[in-house]
Design a protein around this motif. Sequence first.
Motif, PDB file in Angstrom:
ATOM      1  N   LEU A   7      13.200  64.444 -21.595  1.00 15.26           N
ATOM      2  CA  LEU A   7      12.464  65.664 -21.262  1.00 15.26           C
ATOM      3  C   LEU A   7      12.463  66.639 -22.426  1.00 15.26           C
ATOM      4  O   LEU A   7      11.416  67.202 -22.774  1.00 15.26           O
ATOM      5  CB  LEU A   7      13.092  66.318 -20.025  1.00 15.26           C
ATOM      6  CG  LEU A   7      12.402  67.568 -19.480  1.00 15.26           C
ATOM      7  CD1 LEU A   7      10.972  67.251 -19.050  1.00 15.26           C
ATOM      8  CD2 LEU A   7      13.193  68.150 -18.314  1.00 15.26           C
ATOM      9  N   ASP A   8      13.626  66.826 -23.069  1.00 18.06           N
ATOM     10  CA  ASP A   8      13.698  67.731 -24.216  1.00 18.06           C
ATOM     11  C   ASP A   8      12.845  67.219 -25.369  1.00 18.06           C
ATOM     12  O   ASP A   8      12.161  67.998 -26.052  1.00 18.06           O
ATOM     13  CB  ASP A   8      15.150  67.890 -24.681  1.00 18.06           C
ATOM     14  CG  ASP A   8      15.991  68.700 -23.701  1.00 18.06           C
ATOM     15  OD1 ASP A   8      15.404  69.343 -22.809  1.00 18.06           O
ATOM     16  OD2 ASP A   8      17.238  68.667 -23.830  1.00 18.06           O
ATOM     17  N   LEU A   9      12.877  65.915 -25.605  1.00 15.90           N
ATOM     18  CA  LEU A   9      12.086  65.336 -26.689  1.00 15.90           C
ATOM     19  C   LEU A   9      10.598  65.533 -26.431  1.00 15.90           C
ATOM     20  O   LEU A   9       9.828  65.854 -27.345  1.00 15.90           O
ATOM     21  CB  LEU A   9      12.412  63.848 -26.828  1.00 15.90           C
ATOM     22  CG  LEU A   9      11.808  63.130 -28.045  1.00 15.90           C
ATOM     23  CD1 LEU A   9      12.391  63.701 -29.336  1.00 15.90           C
ATOM     24  CD2 LEU A   9      12.085  61.631 -27.963  1.00 15.90           C
ATOM     25  N   ARG A  10      10.192  65.373 -25.191  1.00 14.83           N
ATOM     26  CA  ARG A  10       8.780  65.552 -24.846  1.00 14.83           C
ATOM     27  C   ARG A  10       8.351  66.999 -25.061  1.00 14.83           C
ATOM     28  O   ARG A  10       7.262  67.274 -25.562  1.00 14.83           O
ATOM     29  CB  ARG A  10       8.557  65.125 -23.393  1.00 14.83           C
ATOM     30  CG  ARG A  10       7.087  65.111 -22.965  1.00 14.83           C
ATOM     31  CD  ARG A  10       6.937  64.642 -21.527  1.00 14.83           C
ATOM     32  NE  ARG A  10       7.528  63.328 -21.345  1.00 14.83           N
ATOM     33  CZ  ARG A  10       8.501  63.063 -20.486  1.00 14.83           C
ATOM     34  NH1 ARG A  10       9.011  64.024 -19.725  1.00 14.83           N
ATOM     35  NH2 ARG A  10       8.972  61.833 -20.390  1.00 14.83           N
ATOM     36  N   HIS A  11       9.224  67.934 -24.700  1.00 14.14           N
ATOM     37  CA  HIS A  11       8.887  69.348 -24.842  1.00 14.14           C
ATOM     38  C   HIS A  11       8.811  69.774 -26.303  1.00 14.14           C
ATOM     39  O   HIS A  11       7.985  70.616 -26.673  1.00 14.14           O
ATOM     40  CB  HIS A  11       9.928  70.204 -24.126  1.00 14.14           C
ATOM     41  CG  HIS A  11       9.767  70.190 -22.635  1.00 14.14           C
ATOM     42  ND1 HIS A  11      10.745  70.644 -21.771  1.00 14.14           N
ATOM     43  CD2 HIS A  11       8.740  69.776 -21.845  1.00 14.14           C
ATOM     44  CE1 HIS A  11      10.322  70.514 -20.521  1.00 14.14           C
ATOM     45  NE2 HIS A  11       9.119  69.980 -20.544  1.00 14.14           N
ATOM     46  N   THR A  12       9.663  69.215 -27.151  1.00 14.84           N
ATOM     47  CA  THR A  12       9.718  69.655 -28.544  1.00 14.84           C
ATOM     48  C   THR A  12       8.747  68.916 -29.450  1.00 14.84           C
ATOM     49  O   THR A  12       8.244  69.484 -30.426  1.00 14.84           O
ATOM     50  CB  THR A  12      11.142  69.492 -29.097  1.00 14.84           C
ATOM     51  OG1 THR A  12      11.563  68.134 -28.931  1.00 14.84           O
ATOM     52  CG2 THR A  12      12.108  70.410 -28.371  1.00 14.84           C
ATOM     53  N   THR A  13       8.462  67.650 -29.146  1.00 19.54           N
ATOM     54  CA  THR A  13       7.630  66.849 -30.051  1.00 19.54           C
ATOM     55  C   THR A  13       6.408  66.251 -29.385  1.00 19.54           C
ATOM     56  O   THR A  13       5.515  65.745 -30.078  1.00 19.54           O
ATOM     57  CB  THR A  13       8.447  65.696 -30.666  1.00 19.54           C
ATOM     58  OG1 THR A  13       8.779  64.754 -29.634  1.00 19.54           O
ATOM     59  CG2 THR A  13       9.726  66.211 -31.312  1.00 19.54           C
ATOM     60  N   GLY A  14       6.367  66.261 -28.067  1.00 21.84           N
ATOM     61  CA  GLY A  14       5.273  65.594 -27.368  1.00 21.84           C
ATOM     62  C   GLY A  14       5.440  64.090 -27.282  1.00 21.84           C
ATOM     63  O   GLY A  14       4.583  63.395 -26.721  1.00 21.84           O
ATOM     64  N   ASP A  15       6.539  63.577 -27.806  1.00 17.62           N
ATOM     65  CA  ASP A  15       6.799  62.132 -27.825  1.00 17.62           C
ATOM     66  C   ASP A  15       7.189  61.653 -26.436  1.00 17.62           C
ATOM     67  O   ASP A  15       8.139  62.161 -25.830  1.00 17.62           O
ATOM     68  CB  ASP A  15       7.935  61.851 -28.815  1.00 17.62           C
ATOM     69  CG  ASP A  15       8.215  60.367 -28.974  1.00 17.62           C
ATOM     70  OD1 ASP A  15       7.729  59.567 -28.173  1.00 17.62           O
ATOM     71  OD2 ASP A  15       8.950  60.012 -29.910  1.00 17.62           O
ATOM     72  N   THR A  16       6.507  60.671 -25.922  1.00  9.91           N
ATOM     73  CA  THR A  16       6.818  60.134 -24.590  1.00  9.91           C
ATOM     74  C   THR A  16       7.150  58.648 -24.615  1.00  9.91           C
ATOM     75  O   THR A  16       7.483  58.082 -23.575  1.00  9.91           O
ATOM     76  CB  THR A  16       5.620  60.335 -23.640  1.00  9.91           C
ATOM     77  OG1 THR A  16       4.487  59.632 -24.162  1.00  9.91           O
ATOM     78  CG2 THR A  16       5.285  61.811 -23.474  1.00  9.91           C
ATOM     79  N   ARG A  17       7.060  58.015 -25.789  1.00 13.35           N
ATOM     80  CA  ARG A  17       7.198  56.553 -25.815  1.00 13.35           C
ATOM     81  C   ARG A  17       8.309  56.021 -26.715  1.00 13.35           C
ATOM     82  O   ARG A  17       8.737  54.883 -26.535  1.00 13.35           O
ATOM     83  CB  ARG A  17       5.877  55.916 -26.257  1.00 13.35           C
ATOM     84  CG  ARG A  17       4.735  56.173 -25.288  1.00 13.35           C
ATOM     85  CD  ARG A  17       3.494  55.427 -25.735  1.00 13.35           C
ATOM     86  NE  ARG A  17       2.396  55.614 -24.788  1.00 13.35           N
ATOM     87  CZ  ARG A  17       1.192  55.069 -24.917  1.00 13.35           C
ATOM     88  NH1 ARG A  17       0.935  54.288 -25.978  1.00 13.35           N
ATOM     89  NH2 ARG A  17       0.255  55.295 -24.021  1.00 13.35           N
TER      90      ARG A  17
END
Length: 331
Positions: A7-17
């Motif tokens: 969740l934190d990675l998605r919020h900071t970088t948009g990375d989901t994969r």
Amino acid sequence: MHLISALDLRHTTGDTRSLSRRYAQGELVRVRKGVYAAKDEWVSLPPWERYLQTVRAVDLELPQSTFCLNTAAVLWDLELLAVPGYVHLSGASRGHTGRRQPTTSAAPDGSRRTGITHLTAYGIHRHRGDTASVQRGGLLVTPLPDTVINVLARESFAAGVVLADHAISNRRVSGPPVSKDELFQAASQLPSAARRDWVAQVLNFASPHSESAGESLSRAQMHLLGFPAPTLQARFRQGGSLLARTDFFWPRYRLIGEFDGDSKYLSDDYLGTRTARQTVLAEKKREDRLRAAGFRVVRWDWATASDPSRFTACLRQAGLPNTLNRPSSTQ
């Protein structure tokens, strides 16, 4: 170690994969839903640290959870006899109590091996009731006195003594101090008379003078097996100078008992500037001086203290009598 929150990675970088891809390639362990760790780091962790990191992963997965019982004890840096089997959470509703199996996993390789099958994983145990909570290391935990009492009420005598001794001792280096009086006050709030009586037995036996979990376990086992109570941390002098300070002493039998934990020979804090070999030699010379002064010395390790039959044989062979002929399990 570093836990990676999807969740934190998605919020900071948009990375989901990328995390799912690295997991599939065998680089990551999925500790909890949406929380990952590098596999090589995870495998290298000792059990206590792996448990603590699982607790932190649960907090990332389920923010604002209140940790209770043995998990709270770990977070308060209290000594326990064993790594808890579950991460304990309070405040569950009626339909959400109980145990949930571990979710820690790793992707199998071509030979269908995950690389973590030999490691213990920890599930969640949810408990009913809203409990008070305080901040501890960025996590919500039950207050220290409540934590100690609620663990004592559920543990064996030996495990309870290990915890209670440490809770009231001066060797505890973190967290607020807590006294026997505070613990008795907290115990008076237990709803069950049987649990109040059980906790009182443990607290009445507890001593701040045990200097390790192994010493506390040993003392509890001596009591359960019917051996006479020893003097703790006795000091012996010769020629006006300190000859030795010992873990256990039975003056009537001129017998000294020493618990040998691994930290005595492996811990940097204990060794100081000496090597392990120098420490072993110093211990031997110390013991030789005690024997020359007319005392007998018996030593045992964690494995012996944990086994009632072995511990009974060890102390009897050293000349210490006990009142139980055939000891049963005390764990």
